[in-house]
Motif scaffolding. Structure first.
Motif, short mmCIF file in Angstrom:
data_model
loop_
_atom_site.label_atom_id
_atom_site.label_comp_id
_atom_site.label_asym_id
_atom_site.label_seq_id
_atom_site.Cartn_x
_atom_site.Cartn_y
_atom_site.Cartn_z
N ALA A 111 -10.12 -8.28 7.65
CA ALA A 111 -9.54 -7.07 7.06
C ALA A 111 -8.04 -7.09 6.82
O ALA A 111 -7.52 -6.22 6.13
N LEU A 112 -7.31 -8.05 7.37
CA LEU A 112 -5.85 -8.03 7.24
C LEU A 112 -5.42 -8.17 5.78
O LEU A 112 -4.47 -7.51 5.34
N ALA A 113 -6.09 -9.02 5.02
CA ALA A 113 -5.73 -9.20 3.61
C ALA A 113 -5.87 -7.89 2.85
O ALA A 113 -4.98 -7.50 2.07
N GLN A 114 -6.97 -7.17 3.08
CA GLN A 114 -7.19 -5.89 2.41
C GLN A 114 -6.14 -4.86 2.82
O GLN A 114 -5.67 -4.07 1.99
N CYS A 115 -5.75 -4.90 4.10
CA CYS A 115 -4.72 -3.97 4.58
C CYS A 115 -3.37 -4.29 3.93
O CYS A 115 -2.59 -3.37 3.61
N CYS A 116 -3.08 -5.56 3.72
CA CYS A 116 -1.82 -5.96 3.08
C CYS A 116 -1.77 -5.48 1.63
O CYS A 116 -0.73 -5.01 1.16
N ILE A 117 -2.90 -5.58 0.93
CA ILE A 117 -2.96 -5.10 -0.45
C ILE A 117 -2.75 -3.59 -0.49
O ILE A 117 -1.98 -3.07 -1.31
N ALA A 118 -3.43 -2.87 0.42
CA ALA A 118 -3.30 -1.42 0.48
C ALA A 118 -1.86 -1.01 0.79
O ALA A 118 -1.31 -0.09 0.16
N LEU A 119 -1.24 -1.68 1.74
CA LEU A 119 0.15 -1.38 2.10
C LEU A 119 1.08 -1.60 0.92
O LEU A 119 1.97 -0.78 0.64
N PHE A 120 0.88 -2.69 0.21
CA PHE A 120 1.71 -3.03 -0.96
C PHE A 120 1.63 -1.91 -2.00
O PHE A 120 2.65 -1.47 -2.55
N ILE A 121 0.42 -1.42 -2.28
CA ILE A 121 0.22 -0.37 -3.29
C ILE A 121 0.77 0.97 -2.81
O ILE A 121 1.45 1.68 -3.56
N ILE A 122 0.50 1.33 -1.56
CA ILE A 122 0.96 2.61 -1.02
C ILE A 122 2.48 2.70 -1.04
O ILE A 122 3.06 3.74 -1.39
N LEU A 123 3.14 1.62 -0.67
CA LEU A 123 4.61 1.63 -0.64
C LEU A 123 5.22 1.90 -2.00
O LEU A 123 6.32 2.45 -2.11
N LEU A 124 4.52 1.53 -3.07
CA LEU A 124 5.02 1.77 -4.42
C LEU A 124 5.20 3.25 -4.72
O LEU A 124 6.01 3.63 -5.58
N PHE A 125 4.46 4.09 -4.00
CA PHE A 125 4.49 5.54 -4.26
C PHE A 125 5.20 6.31 -3.15
O PHE A 125 4.94 7.49 -2.95
N THR A 126 6.07 5.62 -2.44
CA THR A 126 6.85 6.25 -1.38
C THR A 126 8.34 5.97 -1.62
O THR A 126 8.72 5.31 -2.59
#
Length: 335
Positions: free
Chosen positions: A30-45
Motif C-alpha cells: 500500500a505504500l506506493a498507493q499512499c505516495c500517489i494519494a499524498l502527491f495529488i492531495i498536496l496539489l490542492f493544499t
C-alpha cells in the motif's frame, strides 16, 4: 473457524519484530498507493509547491534508477532491519568466494510471494552480505512500474533496488572495475502465483534473457536458492485452468504485476492475516558459473549455458536440502 490468539505476555523484542514486518508488508502492498494519494492531495493544499518542486526534481533525476540507482548504506543498515531479519529469521549462506573485480548475475529462486529472503539479504546490510562478499554491491531488480511513483521511487532506491529493465542491468554489468551484483528473481511475478508451503516448482525453462545478458557481458552466473521462501505465506488455491488463475494471469499481463491471494497470521492472533509466519529462511548463494563473453551469442550458446545453469541450481538444491528439512524424495520441478 477457531481463532488462536497470541499470548498477552510476549517479549517486547518480538512485538517490535512483528511491527517492523507489518510496515514491510504495508510498504509492499500500500505504500506506493499512499505516495500517489499524498502527491495529488498536496496539489490542492497550501503545500502545492512540494509536488511541483518534486516533479522538477523527478524530471532531472529520471534516469538515476537506470544508472545504478541511489542506495543508502544508512537506510540499509537501520536497526529496524535487524528486527526484520530476526522475525523469521533470515540467514545468508556463502558457499564460494567471489572475485570483487567482476560483475555478477545472481539468479534468485524461488520468487515467493513477497521475496522476503531477497529483500533481507540484498536490500539491507543486516545478514552480512558485504562482510561475506567484500567489494561487491548487490542491486535487486524490481518492476520498472514502481520507479514511476513519486516519493516511493526514492524509498526503494535507497534499498539498492533498480528497475528490471535491460538498460538498468546493462549499466550494472558494464562497470569496468567490477563489483556490481544484479540480483534477479528469475521466475518474476508469474512465479508468485505458484508460491505456497512445500512448492518446489520454478519458472525457468523459457527464461533465458538473463543468460543472454550474462554472455554479452561475460558476467558469471550465480544460482541462489532461498530455502523457506515459500513457507512464510499460504495462498488461496489457484490451480492452472481455474477461474481465479485465469483472472490472475490476465491481470498480470495487463498490469505487469501478479496478485496472489495470500494469507498467513495477524498482529494479535495466529489464525488469519497478512503478516508472514515465523518460518526460517536460509538463502544459499552457490558457486559462480564462468561465462565467456559473446557480444552476439547464438541460440545454441544460450541454450547450452541455460542447461548448465539448471544443472548447477539443481545441484545446489540437492546438496543443501537435507539441512533445511526438505524430504529426500522432493526435487525441483522446472516449467
Amino acid at each position: 473457524m477457531s481463532i488462536s490468539f497470541a499470548p498477552l505476555r510476549i517479549p517486547l523484542r518480538r512485538r517490535v519484530q512483528t511491527a517492523v514486518v507489518l510496515q514491510w508488508v504495508f510498504s509492499f502492498l500500500a505504500l506506493a498507493q499512499c505516495c500517489i494519494a499524498l502527491f495529488i492531495i498536496l496539489l490542492f493544499t497550501h503545500f502545492w509547491f512540494v509536488p511541483v518542486l518534486y516533479t522538477t526534481w523527478w524530471f532531472w533525476d529520471r534516469n538515476t534508477p537506470y544508472r545504478g540507482g541511489r542506495s543508502s548504506r544508512f537506510v540499509q543498515s537501520l536497526r529496524l532491519w535487524c528486527y526484520f531479519r530476526d522475525y523469521f529469521p533470515i540467514n545468508l549462506v556463502k558457499t564460494a568466494d567471489l572475485d570483487p573485480k567482476k560483475n555478477y548475475i545472481f539468479g534468485f529462486h524461488p520468487h515467493g510471494v513477497l521475496v522476503a529472503g531477497a529483500f533481507g539479504n540484498f536490500c539491507t546490510e543486516v545478514t552480512g552480505f558485504r562482510e561475506k562478499y567484500p567489494g561487491l554491491k548487490p542491486h535487486m531488480l524490481m518492476l520498472p512500474l514502481w520507479f514511476r511513483i513519486p516519493f516511493f521511487r526514492d524509498y526503494i532506491m535507497s534499498g539498492g533496488l533498480v528497475p528490471s529493465a535491460k538498460e538498468s542491468a546493462k549499466y550494472l554489468l558494464s562497470k569496468a572495475e567490477g563489483g556490481n551484483v544484479a540480483v534477479i528473481a528469475i521466475g518474476g511475478a508469474p512465479e508468485a502465483l505458484l508460491a505456497r508451503p512445500g512448492a518446489l516448482t520454478l519458472l525457468l525453462k523459457k527464461r533465458k534473457g538473463f543468460i543472454k545478458l550474462a554472455l554479452q557481458f561475460g558476467a558469471p552466473l550465480v544460482p541462489v536458492f532461498s530455502f523457506g521462501e515459500n513457507e512464510v505465506f499460504d495462498q488461496v488455491k489457484n490451480p492452472q485452468g481455474s477461474f481465479l488463475r485465469k483472472v490472475q494471469e490476465r491481470l498480470q499481463k495487463v498490469m505487469g504485476i501478479s496478485l496472489p491471494l495470500f494469507h498467513a497470521r495477524g498482529i494479535f492472533q495466529y489464525s488469519f492475516g497478512l503478516i508472514p509466519y515465523r518460518k526460517p529462511i536460509h538463502t544459499v548463494v552457490g558457486k559462480p558459473i564462468d561465462v565467456e563473453k559473446k557480444e552476439n551469442p547464438s541460440q545454441e550458446e544460450i541454450n547450452e549455458i541455460h542447461q548448465k545453469y539448471i544443472e548447477e541450481l539443481t545441484k545446489l538444491f540437492e546438496e543443501h536440502k537435507r539441512k533445511y528439512k526438505i524430504p529426500e524424495d522432493k526435487h525441483l520441478t522446472f516449467i
